[in-house]
Design a protein around this motif. Structure first.
Motif, PDB file in Angstrom:
ATOM      1  N   ALA A   1      47.924  41.250  54.320  1.00  0.00           N
ATOM      2  CA  ALA A   1      48.114  40.575  55.593  1.00  0.00           C
ATOM      3  C   ALA A   1      46.902  39.969  55.973  1.00  0.00           C
ATOM      4  O   ALA A   1      46.772  39.000  56.861  1.00  0.00           O
ATOM      5  CB  ALA A   1      48.820  41.455  56.315  1.00  0.00           C
ATOM      6  N   LYS A   2      45.643  40.658  55.635  1.00  0.00           N
ATOM      7  CA  LYS A   2      44.409  40.124  56.158  1.00  0.00           C
ATOM      8  C   LYS A   2      44.165  38.647  55.772  1.00  0.00           C
ATOM      9  O   LYS A   2      43.158  38.004  56.333  1.00  0.00           O
ATOM     10  CB  LYS A   2      43.305  40.983  55.931  1.00  0.00           C
ATOM     11  CG  LYS A   2      43.032  41.319  54.281  1.00  0.00           C
ATOM     12  CD  LYS A   2      41.906  42.346  54.255  1.00  0.00           C
ATOM     13  CE  LYS A   2      41.941  42.591  52.583  1.00  0.00           C
ATOM     14  NZ  LYS A   2      40.789  43.582  52.351  1.00  0.00           N
ATOM     15  N   TYR A   3      44.842  38.283  54.502  1.00  0.00           N
ATOM     16  CA  TYR A   3      44.514  36.789  53.951  1.00  0.00           C
ATOM     17  C   TYR A   3      45.594  35.877  54.780  1.00  0.00           C
ATOM     18  O   TYR A   3      45.622  34.800  54.123  1.00  0.00           O
ATOM     19  CB  TYR A   3      44.511  36.851  52.563  1.00  0.00           C
ATOM     20  CG  TYR A   3      43.437  37.944  52.175  1.00  0.00           C
ATOM     21  CD1 TYR A   3      42.232  38.136  52.416  1.00  0.00           C
ATOM     22  CD2 TYR A   3      43.899  38.593  50.888  1.00  0.00           C
ATOM     23  CE1 TYR A   3      41.421  38.899  51.777  1.00  0.00           C
ATOM     24  CE2 TYR A   3      42.821  39.460  50.068  1.00  0.00           C
ATOM     25  CZ  TYR A   3      41.622  39.840  50.899  1.00  0.00           C
ATOM     26  OH  TYR A   3      40.740  40.609  50.211  1.00  0.00           O
TER      27      TYR A   3
ATOM     28  N   ILE B   1      37.227  32.631  58.484  1.00  0.00           N
ATOM     29  CA  ILE B   1      38.500  32.792  57.774  1.00  0.00           C
ATOM     30  C   ILE B   1      38.077  33.797  56.678  1.00  0.00           C
ATOM     31  O   ILE B   1      37.404  33.795  55.811  1.00  0.00           O
ATOM     32  CB  ILE B   1      39.224  31.557  57.310  1.00  0.00           C
ATOM     33  CG1 ILE B   1      39.432  30.502  58.211  1.00  0.00           C
ATOM     34  CG2 ILE B   1      40.234  31.807  56.441  1.00  0.00           C
ATOM     35  CD1 ILE B   1      39.623  29.173  57.539  1.00  0.00           C
ATOM     36  N   THR B   2      38.864  34.999  56.751  1.00  0.00           N
ATOM     37  CA  THR B   2      38.737  35.844  55.899  1.00  0.00           C
ATOM     38  C   THR B   2      39.574  35.729  54.403  1.00  0.00           C
ATOM     39  O   THR B   2      40.857  35.320  54.461  1.00  0.00           O
ATOM     40  CB  THR B   2      39.166  37.562  56.239  1.00  0.00           C
ATOM     41  OG1 THR B   2      38.575  37.657  57.424  1.00  0.00           O
ATOM     42  CG2 THR B   2      39.206  38.687  55.259  1.00  0.00           C
ATOM     43  N   CYS B   3      39.063  35.728  53.467  1.00  0.00           N
ATOM     44  CA  CYS B   3      39.634  35.356  51.905  1.00  0.00           C
ATOM     45  C   CYS B   3      39.309  36.299  50.905  1.00  0.00           C
ATOM     46  O   CYS B   3      38.507  37.097  50.976  1.00  0.00           O
ATOM     47  CB  CYS B   3      39.224  33.903  51.702  1.00  0.00           C
ATOM     48  SG  CYS B   3      37.820  33.636  51.697  1.00  0.00           S
ATOM     49  N   PRO B   4      40.272  36.410  49.665  1.00  0.00           N
ATOM     50  CA  PRO B   4      39.883  37.148  48.851  1.00  0.00           C
ATOM     51  C   PRO B   4      38.112  37.368  48.314  1.00  0.00           C
ATOM     52  O   PRO B   4      37.434  36.572  48.531  1.00  0.00           O
ATOM     53  CB  PRO B   4      40.719  36.698  47.553  1.00  0.00           C
ATOM     54  CG  PRO B   4      41.717  36.055  48.325  1.00  0.00           C
ATOM     55  CD  PRO B   4      41.164  35.336  49.480  1.00  0.00           C
ATOM     56  N   PRO B   5      37.900  38.617  47.771  1.00  0.00           N
ATOM     57  CA  PRO B   5      36.460  38.677  47.273  1.00  0.00           C
ATOM     58  C   PRO B   5      36.377  37.629  46.188  1.00  0.00           C
ATOM     59  O   PRO B   5      37.043  37.000  45.338  1.00  0.00           O
ATOM     60  CB  PRO B   5      36.524  40.166  46.550  1.00  0.00           C
ATOM     61  CG  PRO B   5      37.756  40.750  47.093  1.00  0.00           C
ATOM     62  CD  PRO B   5      38.889  39.634  47.808  1.00  0.00           C
ATOM     63  N   ARG B   6      34.738  37.301  46.138  1.00  0.00           N
ATOM     64  CA  ARG B   6      34.192  36.611  45.034  1.00  0.00           C
ATOM     65  C   ARG B   6      34.636  35.106  45.128  1.00  0.00           C
ATOM     66  O   ARG B   6      34.685  34.519  44.058  1.00  0.00           O
ATOM     67  CB  ARG B   6      34.441  37.194  43.638  1.00  0.00           C
ATOM     68  CG  ARG B   6      34.010  38.684  43.350  1.00  0.00           C
ATOM     69  CD  ARG B   6      33.915  39.038  41.880  1.00  0.00           C
ATOM     70  NE  ARG B   6      33.539  40.516  41.783  1.00  0.00           N
ATOM     71  CZ  ARG B   6      32.328  40.648  41.721  1.00  0.00           C
ATOM     72  NH1 ARG B   6      31.200  40.014  41.652  1.00  0.00           N
ATOM     73  NH2 ARG B   6      32.195  42.079  41.770  1.00  0.00           N
ATOM     74  N   SER B   7      34.678  34.536  46.197  1.00  0.00           N
ATOM     75  CA  SER B   7      34.780  33.122  46.261  1.00  0.00           C
ATOM     76  C   SER B   7      33.459  32.224  45.913  1.00  0.00           C
ATOM     77  O   SER B   7      32.356  33.049  46.002  1.00  0.00           O
ATOM     78  CB  SER B   7      35.110  32.643  47.737  1.00  0.00           C
ATOM     79  OG  SER B   7      34.054  32.879  48.632  1.00  0.00           O
ATOM     80  N   GLU B   8      33.537  31.135  45.402  1.00  0.00           N
ATOM     81  CA  GLU B   8      32.494  30.459  44.972  1.00  0.00           C
ATOM     82  C   GLU B   8      32.281  29.147  45.403  1.00  0.00           C
ATOM     83  O   GLU B   8      32.242  28.865  46.602  1.00  0.00           O
ATOM     84  CB  GLU B   8      32.464  30.415  43.444  1.00  0.00           C
ATOM     85  CG  GLU B   8      32.195  31.995  42.591  1.00  0.00           C
ATOM     86  CD  GLU B   8      30.879  32.453  43.015  1.00  0.00           C
ATOM     87  OE1 GLU B   8      29.669  31.398  42.914  1.00  0.00           O
ATOM     88  OE2 GLU B   8      30.397  33.685  42.969  1.00  0.00           O
ATOM     89  N   GLY B   9      32.351  28.014  44.330  1.00  0.00           N
ATOM     90  CA  GLY B   9      32.121  26.691  44.732  1.00  0.00           C
ATOM     91  C   GLY B   9      33.421  26.124  45.526  1.00  0.00           C
ATOM     92  O   GLY B   9      34.386  26.498  45.540  1.00  0.00           O
ATOM     93  N   LEU B  10      33.023  25.073  46.297  1.00  0.00           N
ATOM     94  CA  LEU B  10      33.717  24.042  47.020  1.00  0.00           C
ATOM     95  C   LEU B  10      33.810  22.665  46.470  1.00  0.00           C
ATOM     96  O   LEU B  10      32.658  22.207  46.156  1.00  0.00           O
ATOM     97  CB  LEU B  10      33.650  24.150  48.629  1.00  0.00           C
ATOM     98  CG  LEU B  10      34.043  25.657  49.469  1.00  0.00           C
ATOM     99  CD1 LEU B  10      33.214  25.763  50.541  1.00  0.00           C
ATOM    100  CD2 LEU B  10      35.480  25.659  49.729  1.00  0.00           C
ATOM    101  N   ALA B  11      34.784  21.928  46.623  1.00  0.00           N
ATOM    102  CA  ALA B  11      34.767  20.653  46.547  1.00  0.00           C
ATOM    103  C   ALA B  11      35.888  19.905  47.452  1.00  0.00           C
ATOM    104  O   ALA B  11      36.839  20.533  47.788  1.00  0.00           O
ATOM    105  CB  ALA B  11      35.362  20.246  45.140  1.00  0.00           C
ATOM    106  N   TYR B  12      35.577  18.404  47.562  1.00  0.00           N
ATOM    107  CA  TYR B  12      36.434  17.783  48.567  1.00  0.00           C
ATOM    108  C   TYR B  12      36.673  16.569  48.105  1.00  0.00           C
ATOM    109  O   TYR B  12      36.118  15.885  47.479  1.00  0.00           O
ATOM    110  CB  TYR B  12      35.849  17.816  49.921  1.00  0.00           C
ATOM    111  CG  TYR B  12      36.707  17.083  51.123  1.00  0.00           C
ATOM    112  CD1 TYR B  12      37.619  17.762  51.725  1.00  0.00           C
ATOM    113  CD2 TYR B  12      36.443  15.554  51.427  1.00  0.00           C
ATOM    114  CE1 TYR B  12      38.339  17.041  52.611  1.00  0.00           C
ATOM    115  CE2 TYR B  12      37.281  15.023  52.148  1.00  0.00           C
ATOM    116  CZ  TYR B  12      38.046  15.811  52.941  1.00  0.00           C
ATOM    117  OH  TYR B  12      38.977  15.320  53.751  1.00  0.00           O
ATOM    118  N   ALA B  13      38.092  16.376  47.834  1.00  0.00           N
ATOM    119  CA  ALA B  13      38.497  15.181  47.143  1.00  0.00           C
ATOM    120  C   ALA B  13      39.799  14.972  47.502  1.00  0.00           C
ATOM    121  O   ALA B  13      40.902  15.631  47.843  1.00  0.00           O
ATOM    122  CB  ALA B  13      38.737  15.586  45.452  1.00  0.00           C
TER     123      ALA B  13
END
Length: 297
Positions: free
Chosen positions: A37-39, A251-263
């Protein structure tokens, strides 16, 4: 770990990475009823994607993410079997080019480095790899080489950060330092037609930044460290960062997030948690590129 109906390994390990296009990809389950629920806020913004990204559940750890035009994504990977002083034992790092909407791989290219390659970016004429205080510069034409080709940078530029992550914005490259315990700084470099870099701007960042997207009036930082929950910090572009959680959107999200891209009006986010080095200890493993609308401030 999230439940999967099956765990298909993509590519069969290190030796098969260049054969990505011939490998099966794992379909992703719906997280609608299974994510903690936290996500919930996170999953209101982001979809899980149509399938697993290439080379999940192998020794290859996904790190950087960038778009190439409107329709393609590029993921960078390093050989996570060796860390610290053993990094020279790694196989060469590599990138996979894939279709943005389907995540179907097109090709794998080998880079002329064994390093961590935490960030990648594209500008009009160049592809950039950020690692250990430098930017490797590749003419964009080298991305058109056949799958399995070893490609070489035409220049390595020293820059004003540890180059932990990168983001391409028009003819600009953002690069910054991931500091576990303290705020840090990211820098905007303009890119000349020749590929020369000129430092134009410095922006204070949160700690633990693994990726960034700078879009319009917003900065989005992907922040994570170890198995603790990650966070997306959505911050007003022209407000100096001071850590005040009353500003922007956290915003809380799952562990080990890495790179972002926008397209094409969509924000894309990748995780390293499915790499064998991290999978067993990560409570919520992600095997796809998540995508969604730009979060609100």
């Amino acid at each position: 770990m999230t439940g999967l109906t099956r765990r298909t390994l993509l590519g069969g390990g290190l030796g098969a990475a260049a054969a990505t296009t011939a490998s099966a990809l794992t379909a992703q389950p719906s997280f609608a009823a299974t994510h903690p629920a936290k996500y919930s806020e996170y999953y209101r913004y982001f979809d899980v994607g149509p399938r697993g990204f290439p080379m999940h559940d192998t020794h290859w750890a996904a790190q950087g993410l960038t778009n190439w035009g409107r329709d393609l994504l590029i993921i960078s990977y390093y050989d996570s079997r060796y860390e610290g002083d053993d990094w020279k034992k790694r196989a060469n790092s590599r990138i996979v080019i894939l279709h943005r909407t389907t995540l179907r791989p097109i090709k794998t290219l080998i880079l002329n480095t064994q390093r961590h390659i935490g960030g990648i970016a594209t500008t009009d004429r160049f592809f950039w790899v950020a690692t250990d205080g430098v930017l490797f510069r590749y003419p964009i034409s080298r991305l058109s080489k056949p799958s399995g080709t070893l490609i070489h940078a035409d220049h390595i530029a020293d820059i004003k950060s540890k180059a932990s992550y990168a983001f391409g914005q028009g003819e600009n490259v953002w690069v910054g330092t991931c500091d576990r315990d303290h705020r840090s700084t990211m820098y905007r470099y303009s890119v000349a037609r020749s590929g020369a870099l000129t430092r134009r701007e410095a922006v204070t960042t949160p700690s633990k930044v693994q990726g960034v997207a700078v879009v319009g009036n917003r900065i989005v930082w992907s922040t994570s460290w170890g198995t603790a929950d990650s966070h997306l910090v959505v911050w007003p572009r022209h407000t100096p960062y001071d850590g005040d959680t009353r500003i922007g959107n956290w915003i809380t999200c799952p562990p080990r997030s890495e790179g972002l891209a926008y397209a094409n009006g969509r924000l894309h986010l990748i995780y390293e948690s499915s790499a064998l080095r991290f999978r067993a200890t990560t409570p919520h493993v992600i095997r796809s590129v998540h995508h969604g609308a730009m979060p609100s401030l």
